[in-house]
Design a protein around this motif. Structure first.
Motif, short mmCIF file in Angstrom:
data_model
loop_
_atom_site.label_atom_id
_atom_site.label_comp_id
_atom_site.label_asym_id
_atom_site.label_seq_id
_atom_site.Cartn_x
_atom_site.Cartn_y
_atom_site.Cartn_z
N ASN A 292 0.83 -1.23 0.00
CA ASN A 292 0.00 0.00 0.00
C ASN A 292 0.86 1.27 0.00
O ASN A 292 0.71 2.15 0.83
CB ASN A 292 -1.01 0.01 1.16
N LEU A 293 1.78 1.34 -0.98
CA LEU A 293 2.75 2.43 -1.04
C LEU A 293 2.25 3.58 -1.91
O LEU A 293 1.56 3.38 -2.92
CB LEU A 293 4.08 1.92 -1.60
N VAL A 294 2.61 4.79 -1.49
CA VAL A 294 2.39 6.00 -2.29
C VAL A 294 3.75 6.68 -2.42
O VAL A 294 4.12 7.52 -1.59
CB VAL A 294 1.37 6.96 -1.63
N PRO A 295 4.54 6.32 -3.41
CA PRO A 295 5.84 6.98 -3.56
C PRO A 295 5.67 8.49 -3.68
O PRO A 295 4.70 8.95 -4.30
CB PRO A 295 6.40 6.36 -4.85
N PRO A 296 6.57 9.28 -3.09
CA PRO A 296 6.44 10.74 -3.17
C PRO A 296 6.35 11.22 -4.61
O PRO A 296 6.89 10.59 -5.53
CB PRO A 296 7.71 11.25 -2.47
N ASN A 297 5.66 12.32 -4.79
CA ASN A 297 5.51 12.89 -6.12
C ASN A 297 6.89 13.12 -6.74
O ASN A 297 7.78 13.68 -6.11
CB ASN A 297 4.74 14.21 -6.04
N GLY A 298 7.05 12.67 -7.98
CA GLY A 298 8.34 12.80 -8.65
C GLY A 298 9.18 11.55 -8.58
O GLY A 298 10.32 11.54 -9.04
N SER A 299 8.64 10.45 -8.03
CA SER A 299 9.39 9.19 -7.91
C SER A 299 9.22 8.30 -9.12
O SER A 299 9.58 7.13 -9.08
CB SER A 299 8.95 8.44 -6.65
N ASP A 300 8.61 8.80 -10.17
CA ASP A 300 8.39 8.04 -11.41
C ASP A 300 7.51 6.82 -11.19
O ASP A 300 7.66 5.80 -11.85
CB ASP A 300 9.74 7.61 -12.04
N SER A 301 6.60 6.93 -10.24
CA SER A 301 5.61 5.87 -10.04
C SER A 301 4.34 6.29 -10.77
O SER A 301 3.36 6.75 -10.17
CB SER A 301 5.34 5.66 -8.55
N ASN A 302 4.36 6.15 -12.09
CA ASN A 302 3.32 6.76 -12.92
C ASN A 302 1.93 6.22 -12.62
O ASN A 302 0.95 6.97 -12.66
CB ASN A 302 3.65 6.54 -14.40
N SER A 303 1.82 4.94 -12.33
CA SER A 303 0.50 4.36 -12.12
C SER A 303 -0.16 4.95 -10.87
O SER A 303 -1.32 5.37 -10.91
CB SER A 303 0.61 2.84 -11.99
N VAL A 304 0.57 5.00 -9.76
CA VAL A 304 0.01 5.54 -8.52
C VAL A 304 -0.24 7.04 -8.68
O VAL A 304 -1.27 7.56 -8.24
CB VAL A 304 0.94 5.26 -7.33
N ASP A 305 0.72 7.76 -9.30
CA ASP A 305 0.54 9.20 -9.52
C ASP A 305 -0.73 9.48 -10.30
O ASP A 305 -1.53 10.36 -9.95
CB ASP A 305 1.74 9.77 -10.29
N ALA A 306 -0.95 8.72 -11.36
CA ALA A 306 -2.12 8.94 -12.21
C ALA A 306 -3.40 8.66 -11.43
O ALA A 306 -4.40 9.39 -11.57
CB ALA A 306 -2.05 8.05 -13.45
N ALA A 307 -3.39 7.61 -10.61
CA ALA A 307 -4.58 7.27 -9.84
C ALA A 307 -4.94 8.38 -8.86
O ALA A 307 -6.12 8.74 -8.71
CB ALA A 307 -4.37 5.95 -9.10
N ILE A 308 -3.94 8.94 -8.17
CA ILE A 308 -4.20 10.00 -7.19
C ILE A 308 -4.73 11.25 -7.89
O ILE A 308 -5.73 11.85 -7.46
CB ILE A 308 -2.92 10.31 -6.40
N GLU A 309 -4.08 11.66 -8.95
CA GLU A 309 -4.51 12.86 -9.66
C GLU A 309 -5.90 12.68 -10.28
O GLU A 309 -6.73 13.59 -10.26
CB GLU A 309 -3.49 13.23 -10.73
N PHE A 310 -6.17 11.49 -10.82
CA PHE A 310 -7.48 11.22 -11.40
C PHE A 310 -8.56 11.26 -10.33
O PHE A 310 -9.64 11.84 -10.52
CB PHE A 310 -7.48 9.87 -12.09
N ALA A 311 -8.28 10.65 -9.16
CA ALA A 311 -9.27 10.59 -8.07
C ALA A 311 -9.58 11.98 -7.53
O ALA A 311 -10.74 12.32 -7.28
CB ALA A 311 -8.77 9.69 -6.95
N VAL A 312 -8.55 12.82 -7.34
CA VAL A 312 -8.75 14.12 -6.71
C VAL A 312 -9.27 15.16 -7.71
O VAL A 312 -10.22 15.89 -7.42
CB VAL A 312 -7.43 14.61 -6.06
N GLU A 313 -8.66 15.21 -8.88
CA GLU A 313 -8.98 16.29 -9.81
C GLU A 313 -10.15 15.98 -10.74
O GLU A 313 -10.88 16.88 -11.14
CB GLU A 313 -7.74 16.63 -10.65
N VAL A 314 -10.33 14.71 -11.10
CA VAL A 314 -11.40 14.35 -12.03
C VAL A 314 -12.64 13.85 -11.28
O VAL A 314 -13.75 14.34 -11.47
CB VAL A 314 -10.91 13.28 -13.04
N LEU A 315 -12.43 12.86 -10.39
CA LEU A 315 -13.57 12.30 -9.67
C LEU A 315 -14.01 13.18 -8.50
O LEU A 315 -15.16 13.12 -8.07
CB LEU A 315 -13.22 10.90 -9.14
N GLY A 316 -13.09 13.99 -7.96
CA GLY A 316 -13.44 14.84 -6.83
C GLY A 316 -13.76 14.06 -5.57
O GLY A 316 -14.72 14.39 -4.86
#
Length: 715
Positions: A560-584
């Motif tokens: 259940n890891l969330v690598p810090p922003n900029g760690s090149d973990s594209n899948s987790v980064d995309a999920a967080i941004e999609f959940a917060v900015e698109v799904l709200g």
């Protein structure tokens, strides 16, 4: 202190501006001295705000008690009514001590949201009259009936003030970098200045010249003991119900700390005792002021307390300044506030869960008949629908080539036995019958009905093939009903067959969930939370959070890891941004668990070098360092010290929450109060959820914390 200055202070000023005209208007409508309404507003803010259990609820004189108070004034006079208010406060304290306040949590969400909508519509229509320069009527029907005449005879300056107020309220939050100042405060100040310069004829706030001289101290009522007791109980019960309903409704408007309803009753009782002793009106939690408080950005009870202090200070020292405010400006604020209580998101959710009828009926009842009547009608309808669903079993009998098939679906209890018996008796004597029983609940009356028919049909020469396993499981006579996700002991070659059997079982029972999934497919999925958990947790996240299909956006990875922003973990980064900015989404949950394989691997350091797993687990290194620095962690329920791997799993949850805040979209949403971060740790063996804190104790029992103190955000 910074949060109080940044959020609570501006919010208290907004609520204060709204509370004064409301308090004066309610006092006038009740036949009480105007100062009595102001006393109740001050005491409600300070006493109930400090002692109550709902931190964001604002208390004061309420429209729901107007008829009750007016009747008491006519029967006993004002001094005796103040004495009755004082005694009612003592009764409320006793009710709070006996802990009956939590019963309000049993209310259907459809009833609560319907109550909010009904109050919102009533406020909006009522204040529209004031915007037009007229006087609001006593009921929604009267307001609607008088509206055409009010439109014809409107006052242009009042309309201009009201329209400008509404326009500022709608436009101001959309302007960049200025919405730190609450829109209602900006609107009231702006239109007050405008009216002072160019509109001298608009109706303004009217305060008594010497408020303290109008105080009337309480007296003992002159009446029979029965009359006095009935009056005291009426005020106590109506005020208690209105306060608890308001507290439950306010909890649904924010993501902060939940209300302690027993403590809220005690706080409301103390406020009524003090208000009555000072000659003030009865006090209740008021949804108008409370919803305005939340919308203005309040974070703690300091806002309610300060709003009471502002009322006292300004009425005594600067009443002339308040008298510059146009009533149409305050009406514009209330108009927008009322309309915002009718939320489309609630309507969509309730429609998806087939609860829209209860919502509409409750809202209409509150708007037309009154708060207590509308809520009572909504509760009766909700209970009737529950009883209907309990009796709603589908029983069909079909014949093909001499073979009869009886299909029983749904919930089969005594309420549906008559329909069941009629269908079974329609089958010819001596026929071959197969009973396909697929129910989620079967009570003893239904069991006896099926069993009696089976015995009789066999005795008359027929045959009955009954799915005995399903029959015993539904009845509960089997030792344990196997759930679809429970592990099975099967031979290795049968793994594929077992999976196919599970799929077939799902298809056979899909009729139960097909309508719900069809609605979900048609309306789209609107998840309200992002749930980040471990890939080897072996637990379906919806099982922990009791969420339905489409309510949760789930991300699972090793640890259940969330690598810090900029760690090149594209899948987790995309999920967080999609959940917060698109799904709200309104919350992000990071959930660790006991016996975590990733934690054990990180401690043992036995993963092959240079592999993808080793590269991924390096993100656990900050969690390992934090776990080493932490003292031992003890489970709050069992008192057992956690193993090193479980301790690392708990520490890891806190680290991943910190990593979440490295994303700009997460920080912004959290700062604006749109997003809540929650740390969770699930003990698989104990089937228990624990909340994770950033201090000792690091674990708290989620059931007690959620019931009494609300959710805590890990910082």
């Amino acid at each position: 202190m910074r949060s109080i200055l940044h959020h609570d202070l501006p919010a208290s000023l907004v609520v204060f501006l709204i509370a004064i005209p409301l308090s004066l208007g309610i006092a006038a409508a009740s036949g009480a001295p105007l100062i009595a309404g102001l006393v109740a507003a001050v005491v409600g803010g300070v006493v109930a705000g400090a002692l109550g259990g709902s931190p964001l609820q604002v208390s004061g004189p309420a429209a729901g008690l107007t008829v009750v108070v007016a009747g008491l004034v006519g029967q006993f006079g004002w001094a005796a009514t103040a004495g009755i208010t004082c005694a009612a406060g003592v009764v409320q304290i006793l009710l709070g001590v006996t802990r009956i306040g939590r019963l309000a949590l049993s209310l259907s969400p459809a009833v609560v949201h319907g109550m909010l909508a009904g109050i919102g519509v009533t406020i909006a229509v009522q204040q529209l009259h004031v915007v037009l320069g007229g006087q609001a009527q006593s009921s929604l029907i009267a307001n609607v009936a008088e509206l055409p005449g009010q439109l014809v005879a409107h006052h242009p300056h009042s309309v201009l003030v009201g329209v400008l107020t509404v326009a500022i309220l709608l436009v101001w939050p959309r302007l960049p970098k200025v919405n730190v100042v609450p829109a209602p405060l900006v609107a009231v100040v702006a239109v007050t200045a405008l009216a002072a310069l160019w509109m001298p004829d608009v109706t303004r706030v009217n305060l008594p010249d010497q408020p303290l001289q109008e105080l009337i101290l309480p007296a003992i009522p002159d009446g029979t003991p029965g009359q006095i007791i009935a009056a005291v109980l009426t005020v106590a019960l109506v005020a208690s119900v209105e306060s608890l309903l308001s507290a439950v409704a306010v909890d649904k408007l924010h993501n902060g700390k939940r209300s302690n309803l027993d403590r809220e009753l005690i706080g409301q009782g103390a406020a009524n005792a003090v208000s009555g002793a000072l000659g003030g009106m009865p006090v209740t939690g008021v949804i108008v002021r409370s919803s305005t408080n939340v919308a203005a950005g309040a974070k703690t009870r300091a806002s309610a307390i300060m709003h009471g202090l502002w009322i006292a200070a300004f009425v005594l020292a600067a009443g002339s300044m308040l008298e510059l405010i146009p009533m149409a400006a305050l009406a514009g604020v209330l108009l927008v506030t009322g309309l915002r209580l009718v939320q489309l998101a609630h309507i969509r959710t309730l429609r998806r869960h087939d609860e829209l009828l209860v919502y509409v009926v409750t809202g209409a009842g509150v708007a037309v008949l009154g708060l207590a009547e509308g809520v009572l009608i909504g509760l009766v309808l909700a209970i009737a629908r529950v009883l209907y669903r309990l009796s709603r079993a589908t029983v069909t009998a079909t014949e093909e080539d001499g073979q009869w098939t009886v299909q029983i679906r749904g919930t089969l209890v005594f309420l549906g036995v008559s329909s069941l018996i009629r269908t079974l008796r329609s089958i010819p004597t001596g026929a071959r019958v197969r009973v396909d029983l697929s129910v989620d609940h079967l009570d003893h009356a239904a069991y006896e009905a099926i069993e009696d028919w089976r015995r009789g049909h066999l005795a008359r020469g027929g045959s009955v093939e009954l799915n005995r396993m399903a029959f015993r499981a539904a009845l509960g006579s089997a030792p344990k009903r196997r759930l679809p996700w429970q592990p099975q002991v099967i031979a290795e070659p049968d793994q594929r067959a077992s999976m196919l059997d599970g799929i077939r079982a799902f298809e056979e029972s899909a009729d139960h969930i097909r309508p719900m999934l069809a609605k979900l497919a048609a309306e789209g999925q609107r998840p309200t939370q992002l749930f980040i958990t471990c890939a080897d947790s072996r637990i379906v996240p919806n099982l922990i959070t009791s969420t339905g299909p489409g309510d949760q956006f789930c991300v699972r990875n090793i640890g259940n890891l969330v690598p810090p922003n900029g760690s090149d973990s594209n899948s987790v980064d995309a999920a967080i941004e999609f959940a917060v900015e698109v799904l709200g989404v309104r919350s992000i949950v990071v959930c660790g668990h006991s016996h975590c394989g990733a934690a054990a691997a990180a401690l043992q350091a036995k993963t092959p070098a240079g592999t993808g797993l080793q590269n991924w687990l390096r993100h656990l290194e900050p969690s390992v360092r934090r776990a080493v620095a932490m003292p031992d962690i003890v489970d709050p329920a069992t008192g057992v010290k956690l193993s090193p791997a479980d301790k690392l799993s708990v520490a890891n949850v806190g680290v991943q929450l910190s990593n979440l805040r490295s994303f700009a979209c997460v920080r912004k949403a959290e700062d604006e109060g749109r997003l809540e971060l929650i740390g969770l740790w699930f003990d698989i063996g104990a089937a228990a959820a624990r909340l994770v804190l950033d201090r000792e104790p690091y674990l708290v029992r989620a059931d007690e914390e959620l019931a009494t103190a609300g959710r805590r955000t890990v910082r």
